[in-house]
Write a protein that holds these residues in place. Structure first.
Motif, short mmCIF file in Angstrom:
data_model
loop_
_atom_site.label_atom_id
_atom_site.label_comp_id
_atom_site.label_asym_id
_atom_site.label_seq_id
_atom_site.Cartn_x
_atom_site.Cartn_y
_atom_site.Cartn_z
N ASP A 16 -1.65 -7.28 9.52
CA ASP A 16 -2.45 -8.23 8.74
C ASP A 16 -2.36 -8.01 7.23
O ASP A 16 -3.12 -8.61 6.47
CB ASP A 16 -3.92 -8.19 9.20
N GLN A 17 -1.46 -7.15 6.79
CA GLN A 17 -1.28 -6.89 5.36
C GLN A 17 0.14 -7.30 4.96
O GLN A 17 0.97 -7.63 5.81
CB GLN A 17 -1.50 -5.41 5.04
N ASP A 18 0.42 -7.28 3.65
CA ASP A 18 1.77 -7.68 3.21
C ASP A 18 2.33 -6.81 2.10
O ASP A 18 3.26 -7.21 1.41
CB ASP A 18 1.77 -9.14 2.76
N GLU A 19 1.77 -5.61 1.93
CA GLU A 19 2.31 -4.70 0.91
C GLU A 19 2.74 -3.39 1.55
O GLU A 19 1.92 -2.62 2.06
CB GLU A 19 1.25 -4.43 -0.17
N ASN A 128 -4.81 2.87 8.04
CA ASN A 128 -3.54 2.26 8.39
C ASN A 128 -3.27 2.33 9.89
O ASN A 128 -2.12 2.32 10.33
CB ASN A 128 -2.40 2.95 7.63
#
Length: 223
Positions: A16-19, A128
């Protein structure tokens, strides 16, 4: 020495993250940290040395990067497809000569990963947790690219790896073949051109004649 680049690709579409693999990523997942884990030997869980056979056998070494040079070890992140690739490059020592032996020396066992996450192995990285769970599933693709290798036997490429910059003899043979094919094509074009020109000349020089017959006369004239 010849070298090999080992790349593993991970599908992070469930994340659900993009970095990741960038300065804006979580501390443990910046590009700098990923490279440190991939090339290091300080942890018991992470690093190429744990899974690349020739590193453990000391018949290859991780290629050292130089300032301003290409990235031999690192990662790349495609936000659009959410695919993460990590890679390391090793240089072979003179102890390995044959292509197949080199391939065996860099082929990871089934299920092995170039691990760069949760390197302490204590599972306490809760922030994480989802990303680690996805990475634990393993890569969706592993590829090996061999460079500057010379064939000693009749060996062929197989799935999952490539061989670049092959021997001079093979390159010379390909060049000779290209020259022969080029010469044949040129000769065919030359013959075609001469044929067309000859037909045009014959057509230009020909004349049509009109024949008229009258009682007691035969008249032949240009049309």
């Amino acid at each position: 020495f010849s070298e090999a680049k080992i790349t593993q690709k991970y599908d992070l579409t469930d994340w659900d993250q993009d970095e990741i693999c960038s300065a804006g990523a979580a501390t443990e997942f910046t590009e700098e940290k990923i490279v440190e884990y991939l090339t290091g030997t300080d942890t018991s869980e992470c690093g190429a040395a744990k899974v690349v056979p020739c590193l453990g056998q000391e018949t290859c070494t991780i290629k050292t990067e130089q300032a301003g040079g290409p990235d031999y070890n690192g990662c790349s992140w495609d936000k659009a497809t959410k695919k993460l690739s990590v890679f390391v490059t090793v240089e072979f020592t003179s102890a390995i000569e044959k292509i197949q032996d080199k391939l065996d020396a860099v082929t990871l066992a089934e299920g092995d990963k170039l691990r760069y996450w949760d390197c302490d192995g204590d599972g306490t990285n809760k922030r994480n947790a989802l990303l680690i769970e996805i990475l634990d599933r393993g890569p969706v693709d592993t590829r090996i690219v061999m460079k500057n290798s010379t064939f000693l036997d009749e060996e062929e490429e197989g799935p999952g790896f490539e061989i670049k910059n092959r021997s001079d003899d093979e390159m010379s043979a390909k060049l000779r073949l290209l020259l022969v094919v080029g010469a044949v094509c040129f000769a065919a074009l030359l013959i075609l051109a001469v044929t067309v020109l000859a037909r045009r000349r014959i057509t230009r020089n020909s004349k049509e004649f009109q024949v008229e017959i009258f009682p007691g006369k035969l008249i032949i004239s240009d049309a």
